[in-house]
Design a protein around this motif. Structure first.
Motif, PDB file in Angstrom:
ATOM      1  N   ASP B  94       0.818  -1.215   0.000  1.00 38.66           N
ATOM      2  CA  ASP B  94       0.000   0.000   0.000  1.00 38.66           C
ATOM      3  C   ASP B  94       0.851   1.264   0.000  1.00 38.66           C
ATOM      4  N   ALA B  95       2.166   1.104   0.003  1.00 35.96           N
ATOM      5  CA  ALA B  95       3.019   2.299  -0.078  1.00 35.96           C
ATOM      6  C   ALA B  95       3.011   2.824  -1.506  1.00 35.96           C
ATOM      7  N   PRO B  99       3.658   8.649  -8.728  1.00 29.00           N
ATOM      8  CA  PRO B  99       2.300   8.516  -9.299  1.00 29.00           C
ATOM      9  C   PRO B  99       2.132   7.284 -10.189  1.00 29.00           C
ATOM     10  N   PHE B 100       3.223   6.699 -10.643  1.00 22.90           N
ATOM     11  CA  PHE B 100       3.137   5.499 -11.472  1.00 22.90           C
ATOM     12  C   PHE B 100       3.137   4.227 -10.627  1.00 22.90           C
ATOM     13  N   MET B 101       3.210   4.380  -9.325  1.00 18.04           N
ATOM     14  CA  MET B 101       3.202   3.213  -8.449  1.00 18.04           C
ATOM     15  C   MET B 101       1.789   3.059  -7.885  1.00 18.04           C
ATOM     16  N   SER B 320     -10.969   4.092  -7.156  1.00 19.52           N
ATOM     17  CA  SER B 320     -11.162   3.148  -6.046  1.00 19.52           C
ATOM     18  C   SER B 320     -11.100   3.900  -4.728  1.00 19.52           C
ATOM     19  N   THR B 321     -11.407   3.195  -3.648  1.00 13.74           N
ATOM     20  CA  THR B 321     -11.369   3.835  -2.330  1.00 13.74           C
ATOM     21  C   THR B 321      -9.945   3.944  -1.805  1.00 13.74           C
ATOM     22  N   PHE B 322      -9.000   3.267  -2.483  1.00 19.37           N
ATOM     23  CA  PHE B 322      -7.670   3.174  -1.870  1.00 19.37           C
ATOM     24  C   PHE B 322      -6.548   3.665  -2.772  1.00 19.37           C
ATOM     25  N   ASP B 323      -6.912   4.149  -3.958  1.00 20.56           N
ATOM     26  CA  ASP B 323      -5.827   4.656  -4.805  1.00 20.56           C
ATOM     27  C   ASP B 323      -6.386   5.693  -5.768  1.00 20.56           C
ATOM     28  N   ASP B 324      -5.478   6.359  -6.441  1.00 20.32           N
ATOM     29  CA  ASP B 324      -5.863   7.485  -7.277  1.00 20.32           C
ATOM     30  C   ASP B 324      -5.557   7.218  -8.738  1.00 20.32           C
TER      31      ASP B 324
END
Lengths: 170, 756, 352
Positions: B94-95, B99-101, B320-324
């Motif tokens: 989750d780290a 922006p490409f990760m 999603s709720t966890f990423d952009d």
């Protein structure tokens, strides 16, 4: 319990011991006989990537139980070109750029060979499109595929056979 | 270590002399038509086990029980990887350090964030046992209500959209211009969630040897994958060897290494054996990205003659709720039509879905169908032909920036495309054209555009004493034809015939070719190859021109030209020397050069760089039953220099069919209560079949661009879908008089009362 | 897929005995069963392979002019049997409009009759489905049900039957021959499939061990050969299930409809044949007014089960179209795009 079956795959007799009855023809080819040219795209009869000829007819090998095909004659993409000569359908696929990523291509080619042998299209592009609609291509090489099937069909007819008219790849 | 990948070629594929621009057939064609091309899942190292993922059937909550014992009791099952039983990672999945990760689901906990999220992996001696083992896990959940769709939650303005673009950009005062406009039009378009659905499901065969990792997996970005995996497993990138000679399609979904691919590597580590993990088709509807839904509102101001004065393109999307990842749908309006006042703005909600990602023309495809629809509506509101309307608003400079275009042959695309299509015979009014069978006929058009991007890449070139050459770069062929087109560039760069040029690509030990995305791979890798060739030829020329025994002595580097394996004096072509002779005299077995490529900031500062095109579509619609068939598409595209017209045509066709699919076929259907996708397959998620595509034509419009890069390449992979989707949708309106503003257009949308 | 016993009986009685055990299922081509097993919807403990049973793979012409189709005859072989296609062209057209060339080469006649619904909630093990798990509820009712049933559905189930082949067969009074524990019996195809009522888990009138061995068409069925069509609306041009389909057949005498057959597909848990519509057509001139009246009658009992009201109007229009096409005469050959409203676009037949 093990099951013994015998298949002729690309002209070679293969005696296979199955430890389990649930092996599909597709998984038998790919994972046990190492014939990986036949592809698994959906495993549910929805894409056509696994098309092979069984006793000369094109079918989806993912929805075929291997045990049920004991004794069958199987032809896969690996058995289409012979002696270094491409099959006219293979040649036509290259010439018409009827492929991009190539993943659906073995199924497309087996389906095309089956379709031509079925003898229902009469060189009509609409019948070819319909007849090839069981083979999805997400790269969408459909225009080339239709051209290639028509072209190969014509060449095979000129060669006087259904499937016999192999030509030199060059 | 050198590449294991080699290609057999048949003589018909090679050509002597200049290779760029030749319509060579695919160099990998023979491998692909014989089944000999090896895709990731075709590998079977000694001792390999099969891994099958169990994925979540809820969209939000946590896994409270897995029947690991039942799975392990199934004959053949070797191990079950769960959050409680897995190898440790060196980095939190989750780290996020750039922006490409993107965040990955690697069994880090028991949380479920979307349906089809991996929740366990079963490893077994047979595929059948692993598959049944995964079913026997019979997970139990604590389920929370799923948040679904564009209205899932409160919306917000994202900090950035796409990769680091501002969510809101305005030039001029759009509200004031709209207030002043003689005519105003507002239209809201909705586009659905779509899934890449490459024919090849994501697959990995992973084998560990101590701290080194060997994997077969499809990748559109080998170097980035290597870096990501190195971080996750805490090993040096050079200890990871990835082979990806052929991708069975990518379309963006294989651009970044996905969670399931990493799980395959973890499973191999857990069991200490090579492991193969292949996604089931339904498992591709979650952890490997998708195109998110959008709701886009277009507000246009224009005068009675059809001149645009204001354009506001607003797009709402879902992440999603966890990423952009925020689909930059409105940004298409930056470049196409010359409104003096332009505003693009974005808002987003978060829902319980896998993180959306780049899918063929991300932002451009969704934005294009809405913009082209609104433009079509505005043209009709003015009583104008849609092509005349577009020409009236032709952008001579990039509207949002005021920059000149590095090149723009769009006018010629419009002209030639319209002529080939027969556009001038179109009626302005809808539902006026019929064919001899009584079907409604509709003609529509759309403008295509895609930015001409470049990334960074490197290549290594070698000339050998036997007169042959080698070009190496870790390029990716996902069907676009890299094995062929880049080899053509390589042959020209080395001054060799193609059959004397060995081109190596598709593995991670080769120089980084950059990501195969953004339609930039040919330009990026091609320029690195071009420069590597120039470097090695310059070194060879230095050997010759500095040696008084050479006929080229004294010519100076600028004074020779490389062609067909020889260097010739520019001022006297009769004086030449073969590569092998030069190297032999110098006592060298080979000579090596390097090249790199990168975008030029000063050119980017000065010019707007885009490919353009015009797509004209005919549909036929059954007047009573509403069934639609896209009977004819003509596209005309100007995309800089064409390296291989045969392959470029296929890319245009592919994009155009994606446009048909966008307008008429594909969408994910989600249950609003559970958040599960109900058509996570290929039977009900409809991508076009052969019979959907009766007639296509793609014209390549000549365009010389001196600015984009030295080769003048823009890129062709994604532009085809833009313009095409709108053209088909506009044609449906023209056939029926029904303006459908949500996609795909279904036959139920077209059941107008029979009297109409 | 679960593990199972695999049995390949040599005779029909052996097969029936083996399949009568709880949890047993017949395996023919497997194009539907293996799909269901892979999805976990079907988990049979025993597969009884009937592909090698003697006597099931023939198309026999009966003395009375009828035809008997063995249950293991493959869909493609039946469709391409020249005499069969000439006598029952709508059946051939329906067969060829279904699935793909590969699936038709494998799929059997008996299996086609017994394919299960394509309702997504039936296929999704985590959804409530009374057909899959009796008493669990029906998530389709308040779910995505744009394509669900508009006729004959119940609160318990709104699924449709996916077969194309069965639609014209029902229109032609096909009879199913069944071997069971009590010997051989016959069931009209129209009575094989059940409407859901409060027991949607029971798709058909078959009992454990029952094996379909043949489908028979009566002698009179060929009388419609000159005016018979199967038209199928779908969401792509080919390789998709029907949104709505219709088999329409007419026997014309002196410019008047002597007898009509009309069955709808994709609208109910079984092929939906409407006697009222057929009777209303009998004696009428084959014109639009008569066709519209028949359409109204055929859909008179229809009501939406969800977001699918459009299917009712669509079905009405399709009835009119199918009857009109039937009246205009059966094409000499099954069209290039079987069942498609676009089956006759001549300009697309040019060489590309």
């Amino acid at each position: 319990m093990t099951f013994s079956i015998s298949l002729t795959v690309n002209g070679v007799r293969r005696d296979v011991e199955l430890d389990n009855p649930r092996v599909t023809l597709l998984d038998l080819l790919r994972e046990r006989l190492q014939l990986t040219g036949t592809k698994k795209g959906c495993d549910r009869g929805q894409c056509g990537a696994c098309t092979v000829l069984v006793d000369g007819r094109r079918i989806n090998s993912c929805l075929a139980l291997a045990l049920s095909h004991d004794g069958a004659d199987i032809r896969t993409i690996e058995g289409v070109a012979e002696g270094g000569h491409l099959h006219p359908v293979q040649e036509a696929f290259i010439a018409h750029d009827a492929l991009q990523c190539g993943f659906c291509t073995p199924g497309q080619i087996m389906s095309a060979i089956g379709l031509i042998q079925e003898g229902q299209t009469d060189g009509d592009p609409e019948r070819v499109r319909e007849g090839m609609s069981g083979n999805l291509c997400r790269c969408s090489a459909y225009a080339g595929i239709t051209e290639a099937v028509l072209d190969a069909q014509k060449k095979l007819a000129e060669a006087g056979g259904t499937d016999a008219g192999r030509r030199d790849a060059a | 270590m050198t590449s294991e990948i080699s290609l057999s070629t048949v003589p018909a594929h090679t050509r002597h002399g200049s290779n760029i621009g030749q319509p060579l057939t695919r160099r990998d064609g023979v491998l692909k038509v014989t089944g000999a091309a090896t895709y990731a899942a075709d590998n079977h190292p000694e001792g390999m086990l099969f891994a099958v993922m169990a994925t979540s059937s809820i969209a939000r909550g946590r896994v409270v029980a897995l029947d690991v014992d039942a799975a392990k009791a199934h004959p053949g099952v070797v191990d079950v990887m769960t959050p409680a039983h897995k190898p440790e990672l060196a980095m939190d999945p989750d780290a996020k350090t750039n922006p490409f990760m993107f965040r990955l689901d690697l069994l880090q906990n028991d949380l479920v964030r979307y349906a089809h999220q991996p929740i366990a992996v079963v490893v077994a001696r047979s595929l059948e046992a692993a598959t049944e083992g995964a079913a026997l896990l019979a997970p139990r959940y604590e389920e929370e209500p799923a948040r679904v769709g564009l209205d899932a939650d409160e919306s917000f303005e994202p900090a950035a959209i796409g990769i680091g673009s501002p969510a809101r950009i305005e030039r001029g005062d759009v509200e004031a211009a709209l207030a002043r406009a003689e005519h105003r039009l507002e239209a809201t378009y909705e586009t659905p969630a779509q899934y890449h659905n490459a024919m090849e499901p994501h697959a990995i065969v992973a084998a560990w040897d101590g701290d080194t990792l060997s994997i077969d997996t499809p990748s559109q970005g080998l170097a980035m994958a290597q870096g990501r995996l190195a971080g996750l497993f805490g090993i040096a990138p050079e200890n990871i060897h990835i082979r990806s000679p052929f991708l069975g399609g990518g379309f963006g979904s294989k651009g970044l290494v996905s969670g399931p691919q990493v799980l395959g590597i973890m499973a191999a580590k857990l069991v200490g054996r090579p492991v193969k993990l292949v996604l089931r088709r339904d498992q591709m509807y979650g952890p490997v990205g998708h195109r998110p839904p959008t709701r886009q509102t277009l507000r246009l101001g224009f005068d009675g003659e059809g001149k645009l004065s204001a354009l506001h393109h607003h797009a709402k999307t879902v992440s999603s709720t966890f990423d952009d990842f925020f689909e930059p749908a409105a940004d298409i309006s930056h470049t196409l039509y010359a409104a003096p006042a332009i505003l693009t703005s974005h808002e987003a909600v978060r829902a319980d879905i896998g993180t959306p990602l780049f899918m063929r023309a991300p932002g451009e495809a969704t934005g294009s169908i809405a913009l082209e629809g609104a433009i079509d509506e505005a043209a009709f509101a003015c009583g104008m032909d849609p092509l005349a309307f577009r020409l009236k608003n032709y952008a001579e400079v990039e509207p949002i920036s005021g920059k000149p275009f590095s090149s723009k042959a769009l006018r010629e695309c419009y002209r030639q495309g319209a002529e080939r299509f027969g556009w001038s015979r179109r009626t302005i009014e809808p539902r006026k054209m019929r064919d001899e069978n009584g079907y409604l006929v509709g003609w529509g058009m759309g403008t295509a555009t895609f930015p001409a991007l470049m990334f960074q890449a490197e290549a290594r070139a070698v000339l050998r004493r036997d007169g042959s050459g080698v070009m190496e770069t870790g390029a990716h062929d996902m069907g676009q034809g890299a094995w062929t087109a880049l080899a053509q560039i390589a042959a020209d760069a080395l001054g060799l015939d193609l059959d004397r040029t060995e081109f190596r690509a598709g593995t991670s030990d080769l120089p980084d070719a950059g990501i195969a995305g953004g339609s930039a791979h040919t330009a990026t890798a091609g320029m690195a190859i071009h420069n590597a060739g120039a470097d090695v030829v310059a070194k060879l020329a230095a050997l010759a021109t500095g040696d008084e025994r050479s006929p080229l002595f004294g010519a100076g580097n600028a004074g020779v030209v490389a062609r067909e394996g020889r260097l010739h004096r520019r001022d006297d072509e009769s004086r030449s020397e073969g590569y092998g002779d030069i190297l032999a005299r110098a006592g060298l077995a080979q000579i090596e050069g390097k090249g790199s490529a990168a975008p030029d900031p000063s050119v980017q500062e000065t010019y707007a760089m885009h490919a353009h095109g015009a797509v004209f579509a005919e549909v036929k619609v059954d007047p009573d039953l509403g069934q639609v068939r896209a009977t004819r598409l003509v596209g005309a595209f100007a995309a800089g220099r064409v390296i291989n017209p045969r392959m470029v045509r296929s890319q245009f066709y592919g994009g155009m069919i994606w446009g048909i699919s966008f307008a008429l076929h594909e969408h994910a259907v989600m249950d609003r209560r559970s958040g599960r996708i109900l058509n996570a397959d290929l039977a009900e998620y409809h991508i076009p079949v052969n019979a959907d595509v009766p007639s296509l034509d793609a014209l390549m419009i000549e365009e010389h661009d001196p600015h984009v890069n030295a080769l003048g390449i823009k890129g062709v992979g994604e532009i085809g879908i833009t313009g095409s989707a709108g053209a088909v949708a506009n044609a449906v309106w023209h056939a029926t008089g029904v303006r459908v503003r949500h996609f795909p257009i279904g036959l139920d949308d077209l059941l107008v009362p029979a009297a109409a | 897929m679960n593990d199972f016993d695999y049995i390949r009986p040599a005779t029909v009685p052996e097969a029936v005995a083996a399949a009568a055990a709880p949890g047993a299922a017949y395996l023919a081509a497997g194009t539907n069963l293996l799909d269901l097993m892979k999805g976990g919807v079907a988990r049979p403990g025993r597969l009884v392979d009937v592909t090698r049973l003697p006597g099931l793979d023939a198309v026999e012409w009966l003395e009375d002019g009828g035809v008997r189709i063995g249950a293991m005859v493959r869909n493609a072989d039946l469709a391409h049997d020249p005499r069969f296609a000439a006598s029952f062209p709508a059946v051939a057209e329906a067969l060829l409009s279904g699935a793909s060339g590969q699936l038709r080469n494998a799929a059997s006649v008996g299996g086609n009759l017994l394919q299960r619904t394509r309702c997504a909630y039936f296929a999704d093990l985590d959804s409530a489905c009374n057909k899959r798990v009796p008493g669990s509820g029906c998530d389709a009712r308040a779910g995505e049900n744009r394509l669900h049933a508009v006729l004959g559905w119940s609160d318990a189930c709104i699924a449709t039957h996916p077969s194309d082949f069965c639609v014209p067969l029902v229109a032609l009074d096909a009879v199913v021959e069944i071997e069971g524990r009590g010997g051989r019996r016959e069931v009209p195809l129209a009575e094989l499939h059940r409407l859901p009522g409060d027991a949607p888990e029971k798709d058909t009138a078959l009992e454990p061990g029952d094996l379909i061995v043949a489908v028979r068409l009566p002698a009179g069925a060929a009388a419609f050969a000159g005016h018979a069509r199967y038209i199928k609306l779908r969401e792509r041009t080919s390789y998709a299930f029907a949104v709505v389909s219709a088999a329409a057949m007419l026997r014309l005498e002196g410019g008047v409809i002597a007898e009509a057959r009309l069955t709808l597909g994709g609208v109910a848990a079984k092929p939906w044949r409407d006697a009222w519509a057929e009777q209303a057509l009998a004696g009428a001139r084959p014109d639009e007014e008569a066709f519209r009246r028949a359409a109204e009658l055929a859909l008179a009992g229809a009501r939406p089960s969800g977001d699918n009201a459009f299917k009712i109007e669509l079905a009405r229009r399709l009835v009119v179209r199918a009857l009109a096409l039937a009246a205009s005469g059966t094409p000499e050959r099954v069209p290039a795009l079987p069942g498609s409203p676009f089956s006759s676009l001549p300009e697309l037949h040019h060489d590309v």
